[in-house]
Enzyme design. Structure first.
Site, short mmCIF file in Angstrom:
data_model
loop_
_atom_site.label_atom_id
_atom_site.label_comp_id
_atom_site.label_asym_id
_atom_site.label_seq_id
_atom_site.Cartn_x
_atom_site.Cartn_y
_atom_site.Cartn_z
CG ASN A 163 -2.01 -0.76 1.00
OD1 ASN A 163 -2.71 -1.61 0.40
ND2 ASN A 163 -2.01 -2.08 2.78
CG HIS A 219 -3.97 -3.36 -2.48
ND1 HIS A 219 -5.28 -3.73 -3.13
CD2 HIS A 219 -4.89 -3.09 -1.23
CE1 HIS A 219 -6.55 -3.47 -2.69
NE2 HIS A 219 -6.05 -3.62 -1.06
CG HIS A 272 -3.33 -1.73 7.14
ND1 HIS A 272 -3.68 -0.36 6.77
CD2 HIS A 272 -2.93 -2.55 6.43
CE1 HIS A 272 -3.35 -1.09 5.01
NE2 HIS A 272 -2.63 -2.00 5.38
FE FE2 Z 1 -3.85 -6.07 1.71
#
Ligand code: FE2
Length: 254
Positions: free
Chosen positions: A40, A68, A175
């Site tokens: 990210n 991602h 996270h």
């Molecule tokens: Fe992720």
């Protein structure tokens, strides 16, 4: 040897904070190998060559990723230049990049493996089978797994499955740092999620208003990184390089 694993670096604030905080932290903790999850790290999500360079310059020896990783096409060719940037091993073999990296010193070798979860995620190959394959094909003194997954149950299952074969299995992606760090019975250091590096007053690094609007009104909103002070989260693990067993695991949050 001492291993530092840093949780998902979020956007420009996360990159900037990592650059300012990581060098001193590595000196303070006398770290031998630093792994950073960078999926990210680009502005607007995903990872770009520029954000990957920032993580390497800040002191990452290996960059792991997750769901991602292929969001930005610019990163595709970069995998060939920088083998220490890895992507989940249970993606198709035809995808750019590889799912592990062998970090070698004169005293020991460390195989860093990146895997993606199947629960509540896009369809992907079996992470257990991918781990078995790499463990049987790649010879190393120490195996470390970044398991990028949503479900704590799935993360725990992989941790216990690899207990005694991997030196550390640590979770990323949510996270949110969990308080379940421990050494499993056969010597694998485990934690469900090591947390994130980015804006503290946020929802997973994103400005709360953006997330609340999407949740309440079900309209697409642009996720912007929050402003304000940042945190750097991860874990420090101490590994006996002769046996490959973990001696200690401790949460870091600065
Ligand atoms: Fe992720």
């Amino acid at each position: 040897m001492k291993l530092l694993m840093i949780g998902d670096v979020v956007g420009q604030p996360g990159c900037d904070y990592l650059r300012s905080a990581l060098p001193a932290l590595k000196r303070e903790l006398e770290v031998d190998l630093t792994i950073v999850n960078g999926e990210n790290s680009a502005v607007g999500n995903g990872i770009l060559p520029k954000s990957a360079e920032c993580l390497f310059d800040s002191g990452a020896d290996v960059i792991t990723t997750g769901n991602h990783v292929f969001k930005r096409r610019e990163i595709f060719n970069y995998f060939e230049d920088r083998l220490a940037l890895i992507r989940p091993a249970n993606f198709s073999a035809e995808c750019p990049g590889t799912g592990f990296y062998l970090f070698e010193t004169v005293r020991y070798s460390v195989c860093v493996i990146n895997l993606l979860g199947q629960s509540f995620m896009e369809p992907v190959g079996c992470p257990f089978a991918a781990a078995d394959r790499i463990l049987s094909e790649v010879r190393a003194d120490i195996y470390i797994v970044d398991f990028h997954a949503e479900a704590t149950g799935e993360k725990g299952a992989l941790g216990w499955y690899l207990d005694g074969r991997g030196s550390a299995v640590f979770g990323t992606h949510t996270h949110v740092q969990t308080a379940d760090e421990r050494i499993l019975p056969n010597g694998t250091a485990f934690i469900s999620d090591i947390g994130m590096t980015g804006p503290r007053d946020s929802i997973l690094g994103v400005r709360p208003e953006c997330v609340i609007e999407r949740m309440r009104l079900h309209v697409p909103t642009r996720f912007e990184n929050a402003k304000g002070p940042c945190v750097l989260q991860g874990v420090l693990a101490e590994i006996d390089e002769t046996t490959g067993k973990a001696r200690n695991i401790e949460r870091i949050s600065r």
